[in-house]
Design an enzyme around this catalytic site. Structure first.
Site, PDB file in Angstrom:
ATOM      1  N   ASP A 147      34.732  50.044  -7.207  1.00  0.00           N
ATOM      2  CA  ASP A 147      36.110  50.501  -7.054  1.00  0.00           C
ATOM      3  C   ASP A 147      36.806  49.951  -5.824  1.00  0.00           C
ATOM      4  OD1 ASP A 147      34.814  51.764  -5.008  1.00  0.00           O
ATOM      5  OD2 ASP A 147      34.732  53.719  -5.985  1.00  0.00           O
ATOM      6  N   GLU A 177      29.365  50.052 -13.083  1.00  0.00           N
ATOM      7  CA  GLU A 177      29.658  51.367 -12.474  1.00  0.00           C
ATOM      8  C   GLU A 177      31.036  51.862 -12.941  1.00  0.00           C
ATOM      9  OE1 GLU A 177      30.424  52.467  -8.127  1.00  0.00           O
ATOM     10  OE2 GLU A 177      28.276  52.743  -8.227  1.00  0.00           O
ATOM     11  N   GLU A 180      40.292  54.011  -3.898  1.00  0.00           N
ATOM     12  CA  GLU A 180      39.229  53.728  -4.865  1.00  0.00           C
ATOM     13  C   GLU A 180      39.455  54.387  -6.226  1.00  0.00           C
ATOM     14  OE1 GLU A 180      38.748  54.610  -1.727  1.00  0.00           O
ATOM     15  OE2 GLU A 180      37.688  52.926  -0.803  1.00  0.00           O
ATOM     16  N   ARG A 207      38.850  55.683   3.979  1.00  0.00           N
ATOM     17  CA  ARG A 207      40.234  55.548   4.464  1.00  0.00           C
ATOM     18  C   ARG A 207      40.993  56.867   4.464  1.00  0.00           C
ATOM     19  NH1 ARG A 207      40.154  50.022   3.472  1.00  0.00           N
ATOM     20  NH2 ARG A 207      41.862  48.844   4.391  1.00  0.00           N
ATOM     21  N   HIS A 222      30.266  52.008  10.989  1.00  0.00           N
ATOM     22  CA  HIS A 222      30.932  51.011  10.135  1.00  0.00           C
ATOM     23  C   HIS A 222      31.836  50.112  10.987  1.00  0.00           C
ATOM     24  CE1 HIS A 222      33.511  49.483   6.883  1.00  0.00           C
ATOM     25  NE2 HIS A 222      32.625  49.932   6.011  1.00  0.00           N
TER      26      HIS A 222
HETATM   27  C1  UD1 Z   1      35.827  48.825   1.901  1.00  0.00           C
HETATM   28  C2  UD1 Z   1      36.294  49.374   0.546  1.00  0.00           C
HETATM   29  C3  UD1 Z   1      35.671  50.742   0.268  1.00  0.00           C
HETATM   30  C4  UD1 Z   1      34.158  50.677   0.412  1.00  0.00           C
HETATM   31  C5  UD1 Z   1      33.802  50.115   1.776  1.00  0.00           C
HETATM   32  C6  UD1 Z   1      32.305  49.947   1.868  1.00  0.00           C
HETATM   33  C7  UD1 Z   1      38.566  48.800  -0.209  1.00  0.00           C
HETATM   34  C8  UD1 Z   1      39.996  49.112  -0.120  1.00  0.00           C
HETATM   35  N1  UD1 Z   1      37.741  49.527   0.552  1.00  0.00           N
HETATM   36  O1  UD1 Z   1      36.346  49.680   2.918  1.00  0.00           O
HETATM   37  O2  UD1 Z   1      35.997  51.133  -1.048  1.00  0.00           O
HETATM   38  O3  UD1 Z   1      33.633  51.974   0.286  1.00  0.00           O
HETATM   39  O4  UD1 Z   1      34.408  48.827   1.937  1.00  0.00           O
HETATM   40  O5  UD1 Z   1      31.896  49.780   3.189  1.00  0.00           O
HETATM   41  O6  UD1 Z   1      38.190  47.918  -0.921  1.00  0.00           O
HETATM   42  N2  UD1 Z   1      35.146  44.645   9.045  1.00  0.00           N
HETATM   43  C9  UD1 Z   1      34.493  43.659   9.783  1.00  0.00           C
HETATM   44  N3  UD1 Z   1      33.427  43.032   9.214  1.00  0.00           N
HETATM   45  C10 UD1 Z   1      32.958  43.351   7.966  1.00  0.00           C
HETATM   46  C11 UD1 Z   1      33.615  44.365   7.246  1.00  0.00           C
HETATM   47  C12 UD1 Z   1      34.714  44.989   7.787  1.00  0.00           C
HETATM   48  O7  UD1 Z   1      34.886  43.349  10.891  1.00  0.00           O
HETATM   49  O8  UD1 Z   1      31.980  42.764   7.512  1.00  0.00           O
HETATM   50  C13 UD1 Z   1      36.330  45.324   9.640  1.00  0.00           C
HETATM   51  C14 UD1 Z   1      37.569  44.391   9.616  1.00  0.00           C
HETATM   52  O9  UD1 Z   1      38.382  44.685  10.732  1.00  0.00           O
HETATM   53  C15 UD1 Z   1      38.253  44.836   8.326  1.00  0.00           C
HETATM   54  C16 UD1 Z   1      38.013  46.337   8.383  1.00  0.00           C
HETATM   55  O10 UD1 Z   1      36.667  46.465   8.870  1.00  0.00           O
HETATM   56  O11 UD1 Z   1      39.628  44.476   8.294  1.00  0.00           O
HETATM   57  C17 UD1 Z   1      38.184  47.074   7.088  1.00  0.00           C
HETATM   58  O12 UD1 Z   1      37.483  46.451   6.036  1.00  0.00           O
HETATM   59  P1  UD1 Z   1      37.967  46.738   4.510  1.00  0.00           P
HETATM   60  O13 UD1 Z   1      37.080  45.987   3.593  1.00  0.00           O
HETATM   61  O14 UD1 Z   1      39.436  46.486   4.399  1.00  0.00           O
HETATM   62  O15 UD1 Z   1      37.795  48.281   4.351  1.00  0.00           O
HETATM   63  P2  UD1 Z   1      36.517  49.208   4.426  1.00  0.00           P
HETATM   64  O16 UD1 Z   1      36.925  50.428   5.172  1.00  0.00           O
HETATM   65  O17 UD1 Z   1      35.350  48.421   4.884  1.00  0.00           O
HETATM   66  N1  UDP Z   2      23.981  50.987   4.098  1.00  0.00           N
HETATM   67  C1  UDP Z   2      23.250  50.055   4.816  1.00  0.00           C
HETATM   68  N2  UDP Z   2      23.276  50.104   6.184  1.00  0.00           N
HETATM   69  C2  UDP Z   2      23.981  51.041   6.863  1.00  0.00           C
HETATM   70  C3  UDP Z   2      24.733  52.000   6.122  1.00  0.00           C
HETATM   71  C4  UDP Z   2      24.720  51.926   4.736  1.00  0.00           C
HETATM   72  O1  UDP Z   2      22.574  49.198   4.234  1.00  0.00           O
HETATM   73  O2  UDP Z   2      23.969  51.019   8.094  1.00  0.00           O
HETATM   74  C5  UDP Z   2      23.983  50.893   2.623  1.00  0.00           C
HETATM   75  C6  UDP Z   2      23.599  52.153   1.897  1.00  0.00           C
HETATM   76  O3  UDP Z   2      22.203  52.198   1.717  1.00  0.00           O
HETATM   77  C7  UDP Z   2      24.373  52.034   0.591  1.00  0.00           C
HETATM   78  C8  UDP Z   2      25.567  51.192   0.948  1.00  0.00           C
HETATM   79  O4  UDP Z   2      25.318  50.645   2.233  1.00  0.00           O
HETATM   80  O5  UDP Z   2      23.643  51.325  -0.407  1.00  0.00           O
HETATM   81  C9  UDP Z   2      26.808  52.043   0.954  1.00  0.00           C
HETATM   82  O6  UDP Z   2      27.864  51.337   1.493  1.00  0.00           O
HETATM   83  P1  UDP Z   2      29.152  52.043   2.041  1.00  0.00           P
HETATM   84  O7  UDP Z   2      28.831  53.428   2.467  1.00  0.00           O
HETATM   85  O8  UDP Z   2      29.729  51.113   3.035  1.00  0.00           O
HETATM   86  O9  UDP Z   2      30.122  52.034   0.779  1.00  0.00           O
HETATM   87  P2  UDP Z   2      30.352  53.024  -0.465  1.00  0.00           P
HETATM   88  O10 UDP Z   2      29.066  53.189  -1.189  1.00  0.00           O
HETATM   89  O11 UDP Z   2      30.903  54.296   0.082  1.00  0.00           O
HETATM   90  O12 UDP Z   2      31.398  52.316  -1.271  1.00  0.00           O
END
Ligand code: UD1
Ligand code: UDP
Length: 380
Positions: A101, A123, A137, A215, A246
């Site tokens: 999602d 999924e 999502e 978010r 995160h």
């Molecule tokens: C995204 C997904 C969310 C998912 C989550 C898993 C969307 C809108 N959101 O949220 O559904 O649950 O990933 O973790 O698709 N960043 C880094 N390095 C990375 C990843 C992120 O620096 O490898 C930082 C960057 O500043 C980036 C910000 O995190 O702009 C947000 O990343 P983004 O993918 O937009 O949203 P998530 O909160 O990670």
């Molecule tokens: N996870 C990981 N390292 C971490 C935290 C989470 O490998 O430090 C894994 C966790 O086991 C799960 C996945 O990341 O499989 C979940 O990702 P996240 O919570 O970012 O996204 P969501 O599932 O909420 O979309």
């Protein structure tokens, strides 16, 4: 006559999609007489996917590299629309697979639909019933559901959601969640890694593992959750809270400010999968707003408190292995205190097992994809 080889483009962009798409990619690649699988990473998570690609041995063939720091939803969707479209024009696959999602999954499904290429949704059918929660999502998965030709529902409840929305039953397969395939692969294929965090921990302490990143929780709900963690750490001197933070700057800033100086609260970098799963295994209790962690913890026999107002994964709550506690600090502290302080209440939440699959989801997805390309696009 030999059956044609189906060309499948598998897309992922974030950490959870990488973990949950990996078993499907591995399955398709293990059947070269039936499938050719091109792997596309959108690069939505520039840093967080790499360790999982290495773990599962799935380097992307194409990386769209769309991430910018502090990106907006429109940036993600817009950049993927621009960059994925020429990839599909060149590749001309029989189907595009997206997972879950995220905005990567939605944007890739939309681009595939524009190109008149069949979309398979891994999924499929998870719903909270609240279009704003989780944001974005819930809307992403509804939109992917409308775009998809094949719906790989992880559970019968998710399949029923799709049937209620009028999806043709012939287009739905109940597969189990591929996260259980990933977890089984991990536990079978990697020896327990050395872990500086776990190794430096007093063995007599109980561990509470926490993740938070949604978010819709930014601002006050996240602050409330962090305040609840402070109270739990203070109330239980034999408990150590471990929180891999995160990379999202909206999360990091608050977490470090609120918890940075607390005793028995360890803030650490996101952990590689093999280490995170061992952390869950070592934990007494898991507090999370993550989707994937809600599925993994019960598979490892650990009770989960869900730090959200809604969940699209009611199966854990029904099985008695998860509780939806929201982000009210008193509710979080009460629920955690009950489990940390009352052995009977704790034991009751460890008996349900995993309602999310048997570890053979990827094989079921591959079997259904064999009907392609003859059965390519839905007409409804
Ligand atoms: C995204 C997904 C969310 C998912 C989550 C898993 C969307 C809108 N959101 O949220 O559904 O649950 O990933 O973790 O698709 N960043 C880094 N390095 C990375 C990843 C992120 O620096 O490898 C930082 C960057 O500043 C980036 C910000 O995190 O702009 C947000 O990343 P983004 O993918 O937009 O949203 P998530 O909160 O990670
Ligand atoms: N996870 C990981 N390292 C971490 C935290 C989470 O490998 O430090 C894994 C966790 O086991 C799960 C996945 O990341 O499989 C979940 O990702 P996240 O919570 O970012 O996204 P969501 O599932 O909420 O979309």
């Amino acid at each position: 006559m030999a059956e044609p080889v189906r060309h499948i483009v598998a897309v992922y962009g974030t950490r959870p999609e990488t973990i949950k798409m990996a078993p499907v990619i591995r399955e398709l690649r293990a059947r070269p007489a039936q499938f050719r699988c091109t792997v596309v990473s959108t690069g939505q998570h520039r840093d967080m996917c790499r360790p999982y690609e290495e773990l599962f041995g799935i380097r992307p063939d194409i990386d769209l590299s769309i991430m910018v720091a502090g990106q907006t939803l429109d940036h993600i969707v817009g950049r993927i629309a621009e960059t994925f479209s020429p990839v599909l024009a060149a590749q001309k696959p029989d189907a595009v697979l997206v997972q879950g999602d995220t905005s990567s999954a939605f944007a890739a499904a939309l681009v595939a639909f524009h190109a008149k290429i069949a979309v398979g949704h891994v999924e499929a059918g998870l719903r909270t019933g609240n279009r704003h929660n989780p944001f974005p999502e819930e809307m992403n998965r509804r939109l992917i559901g409308a775009l998809a030709d094949l719906h790989f529902a992880p559970t019968s409840a998710s399949s029923e959601n799709l049937l209620r929305e009028g999806v043709d039953p012939a287009r739905i397969v109940v597969t189990g969640n591929t996260v259980i395939d990933a977890l089984k692969y991990l536990l079978a294929s990697t020896p327990a890694p050395r872990d500086p965090v776990l190794e430096s921990m007093d063995p007599s302490r109980r561990v509470v593992a926490v993740t938070t990143h949604r978010r819709e929780s930014f601002g006050e709900p996240l602050l409330n959750t962090l305040r609840a963690l402070r109270t739990i750490a203070t109330r239980f001197p034999d408990v150590e809270i471990v929180l891999p933070v995160h990379y999202n700057p909206n999360v990091r800033e608050h977490v470090y400010r609120e918890l940075g100086s607390m005793e028995r609260v360890r803030l650490i970098e996101p952990m590689p999968y093999e280490r995170f799963i061992r952390l869950v295994n070592r934990s007494t209790l898991v507090l999370t707003d993550s989707g994937g962690v809600q599925e993994e913890a019960p598979a490892l026999g650990k009770p989960v408190l869900v730090l959200r107002e809604t969940t699209e994964r009611p199966e854990g709550v029904t099985a008695g292995v998860a509780k939806l506690v929201g982000t009210d600090p008193a509710a979080i502290v009460d629920a955690a205190s009950e489990l940390l302080g009352n052995p009977d209440a704790y034991a009751a939440m460890t008996r349900g097992g995993s309602p999310y699959g048997d570890g053979h989801a990827a094989a079921r997805i591959a079997e259904r994809l064999l009907a392609l390309p003859h059965d390519a696009r839905a007409s409804g």
